[in-house]
Design an enzyme around this catalytic site. Structure first.
Site, PDB file in Angstrom:
ATOM      1  N   GLU B  46       0.852  -1.188   0.000  1.00  0.00           N
ATOM      2  CA  GLU B  46       0.000   0.000   0.000  1.00  0.00           C
ATOM      3  C   GLU B  46       0.884   1.233   0.000  1.00  0.00           C
ATOM      4  O   GLU B  46       1.687   1.424   0.906  1.00  0.00           O
ATOM      5  CB  GLU B  46      -0.857   0.040   1.278  1.00  0.00           C
ATOM      6  CG  GLU B  46      -2.150  -0.713   1.164  1.00  0.00           C
ATOM      7  CD  GLU B  46      -2.880  -0.727   2.501  1.00  0.00           C
ATOM      8  OE1 GLU B  46      -2.796   0.264   3.255  1.00  0.00           O
ATOM      9  OE2 GLU B  46      -3.516  -1.755   2.788  1.00  0.00           O
ATOM     10  N   ASP B  57      -5.712   8.532  10.742  1.00  0.00           N
ATOM     11  CA  ASP B  57      -4.370   8.084  11.089  1.00  0.00           C
ATOM     12  C   ASP B  57      -3.886   8.611  12.428  1.00  0.00           C
ATOM     13  O   ASP B  57      -4.187   9.737  12.809  1.00  0.00           O
ATOM     14  CB  ASP B  57      -3.393   8.494   9.990  1.00  0.00           C
ATOM     15  CG  ASP B  57      -3.577   7.652   8.740  1.00  0.00           C
ATOM     16  OD1 ASP B  57      -3.425   6.418   8.851  1.00  0.00           O
ATOM     17  OD2 ASP B  57      -3.906   8.214   7.686  1.00  0.00           O
TER      18      ASP B  57
END
Ligand SMILES: Cc1ncc(COP(=O)(O)O)c(C=O)c1O
Lengths: 399, 259
Positions: B46, B57
């Protein structure tokens, strides 16, 4: 009461092309629960009874509509100040937090989080959490904890935990990111009391409805004072846009009422140090909403600047993006300096020291084009105590 | 069959998916890291497209994103870096992960075309709502043969999981518990186990990878006992932090997870 259908969001939370809910899956259940329930809870007579009672007995509503005669003489028009500065805790923010804490209780939540810029929303949230005996955590950019020190102390005194945020520009945008991350990590017991008409649907609509009490009162009070419900102008400052949304709400479908939204130009629109989103922003996504936001050509969100912590936000609520795009509201931007001069002017002319955010609206009075026969209502969103340090520094520079 | 499906078919279990932020630790680290990861045994990769405000995040990926942006990473640079990647990394599935706003500003059609030209297989945009995907993006993704990957959490309803399963031919990204990337899991093992087993019992079309909070051999092995594999992000970024030789650090990290 006027219907506001043209300016209500659709079922997916869109005002025209602005709004929606662009959220990661981790937030989906929280936001969905709120979306499914908020209208039912807000309409519930039991909720309304508690909300109205708290607005009256705790917040001190209705706030006065004060005819500012010397200010009127200065600008050659008839100016009324909607005194949100007289709300408990010193700004309009508490209208929203009182409503949302009642909502949080009905959703069975026990822990409250919030973001704050100027600290007014943080204080208003800490206040209602103390009132209801709920745990309260407030995220605040580190820069803002320094320039709005007294509000940090007030929150702590009220029993809230203030968490300084050190990511990004360390202001309101980053505090909002951090609050959203907290909510992602605490999906079951926590309610996020967002402080303005921003964020994913249904927040913009929820907060606008809870602030709508401002324009509801203005209509009644104007009728009593001047024999008509509709002013010619309503003027309010816009950070995220909650006090403006509340002041505009019941006039949105009255085309004779000119709506003026005043943003912070910081050191000047072209200076690279500004927060005038309606001029500098492009459509994009911030905090889960498609709206106008300040960004670079790669879609990275840029750091806004305003001397005023409460207007230092790179976006505006989707309702305001739509009001601007559809021409329903006119946007004016005001730099730091004229805002500071407006503080001194209102203080001396009317004996009212306004918040620095509010001062931006005051500084726009000579640009709105109001004449002697016009009635102007200016939403005095908050009082200036929290900004005294800034005001003193400015006064020293002037000498 | 696309490269993602081929990878799952070939290996069946214990697939390791590594996330890293493009342009971190240095602007030109992107391609050497992909090559090293593939050679060291990562089964999928990724590539994070850094964003200024990555809501899903935690601090580690946030900081790597801030650093990558400061290094000069953006979409144009990334696609230039990736233009010949399939010459050296022919089979490993590559996914682009990021947030919607940079993609919108770049133009969705433009983004998908360039991703497909580079040989990218899948796209992960955590803040793209399912309805918007179906109404505005699905047709474009299909035209460019790009597979969307959607996240599933312990709170995602069964009906919604089934809908997500219908919308892709890649894998389902099982977020291990409440929290942002890199967070410590606060749930008990029992709660987590029940969640993974509930999803496993649904007999979904797509294989599953477990992500968030996986960081070493033990947590990887444990995740693999509930799904076809797992995703490591923050722990890998941490291994790159301050490394003199990023590819060497990457190789050592993958080896420590697999062996
Ligand atoms: C007194 C005052 N006015 C205005 C604002 C700006 O917020 P909004 O645009 O949501 O009314 C703030 C925010 O902190 C404030 O404290």
């Amino acid at each position: 009461m006027a219907t506001t259908s043209a300016f209500q969001p659709n079922a997916r939370g869109y005002y025209g092309e602005f709004g929606g809910a662009f959220i990661p899956e981790m937030l989906y259940p929280n936001v969905e629960e709120l979306r499914e329930q908020y209208l039912t809870i807000l309409a519930d007579p039991d909720f309304q009874r508690d909300y109205q009672q708290l607005l009256r007995d705790f917040v001190g509503r209705p706030t006065p509509l004060f005819e500012a005669k010397r200010l009127s003489a200065r600008y050659g028009t008839r100016i009324f100040l909607k005194r949100e500065d007289l709300c408990h805790t010193g700004a309009h923010k508490v209208n929203n937090t009182v409503g949302q804490i009642l909502l949080a209780q009905r959703l069975g939540k026990t822990r409250i989080i919030a973001e704050t810029g100027a600290g007014q929303h943080g204080v208003a949230t800490a206040t209602v959490c103390a009132l209801m005996g709920m745990e309260c955590i407030v995220y605040m950019g580190k820069t803002d904890t320094e320039r709005q020190r007294p509000n940090v102390e007030r929150m702590r005194l009220l029993g809230a935990e203030v968490r300084p945020v050190t990511s990004g520009s360390q202001t309101l945008k980053d505090a909002t990111n951090e609050a959203i991350r907290d909510w992602i990590s605490n999906p079951v017991d926590t309610h996020y009391i967002i402080g303005s008409v921003v964020g994913p649907h249904p927040y913009p609509d929820l907060v606008a409805r809870l602030q709508a009490i401002i324009s509801e009162e203005i209509r009644k009070q104007l009728l009593e004072k001047v024999g008509r419900e509709l002013p010619d102008y309503v003027v309010a400052c816009v950070g995220g846009g909650s006090n403006a949304a509340g002041a505009f709400y019941h006039f949105l479908d009255e085309p004779s009422v000119k709506l003026i939204a005043v943003e912070a130009a910081g050191k000047g629109i072209k200076s690279g140090h500004s927060a005038a989103t309606s001029v500098l922003g492009k459509p994009g996504i911030i905090h889960g909403s498609r709206t106008l936001l300040m960004q670079d050509e790669d879609g990275q969100i840029t750091e806004p600047y305003s001397l005023s912590a409460g207007l230092d936000y790179p976006g505006i609520g989707p309702l305001h993006a739509f009001l601007g795009a559809s021409g329903r509201a006119r946007f004016i931007s005001i730099e730091d300096e004229p805002a500071l001069r407006a503080v001194a002017e209102l203080s001396r002319l009317e004996g009212i020291i306004p918040a620095l955010e509010t001062a931006h609206a005051l500084a726009a009075l000579d640009q709105i084009g109001a004449g002697p026969e016009d009635i102007v209502v200016l939403n005095l969103s908050g009082r200036g105590d929290k900004d005294l340090d800034t005001y003193l520094k400015y006064a020293e520079q002037m000498h | 069959m696309n490269r993602i499906q081929q990878a799952f078919q070939k290996k069946g279990k214990d697939l390791l998916n590594i996330y890293f932020t493009a342009g971190y630790p240095t602007l030109d680290a992107t391609v050497p890291l992909i090559q090293t990861l593939a050679a060291a045994g990562a089964d999928l990769i990724e590539i994070g497209m850094p964003f200024s405000d990555p809501l899903a995040d935690g601090p580690v990926i946030q900081q790597s994103s801030t650093a990558a942006l400061a290094n000069g990473m953006n979409m144009r640079v990334l696609f230039r870096q990736l233009q010949d990647i399939r010459q050296t990394v022919p089979d490993t599935p590559l996914l682009l992960m990021g947030y919607l706003n940079p993609v919108m500003q770049f133009g969705v059609e433009n983004f998908c075309r360039q991703a497909a030209e580079a040989g990218v297989d899948g796209i992960i945009l955590p803040d793209l709502p399912l309805d918007d995907y179906v109404n505005e993006y699905q047709e474009i993704f299909r035209r460019h043969n790009l597979k969307p990957v959607f996240l599933i959490t312990p709170q995602t309803s069964e009906a919604r999981i089934r809908r997500i399963d219908e919308l892709t031919d890649s894998f389902l990204y099982l977020v291990s518990g409440p929290g942002t990337t890199g967070g410590q899991n606060t749930q008990s093992e029992g709660v987590q186990e029940a969640y993974f087993e509930r999803i496993a019992a649904m007999n979904l079309r797509n294989p599953r990878l477990i992500g968030f909070g996986i960081g070493d051999k033990a947590s990887f092995a444990r995740a693999c006992s509930y799904a076809e594999g797992a995703i490591i992000g923050s722990a890998f970024i941490r291994a790159l932090e301050g490394a003199e030789d990023a590819p060497a650090a990457a190789k050592a990290f993958v080896s420590s997870v697999l062996h």
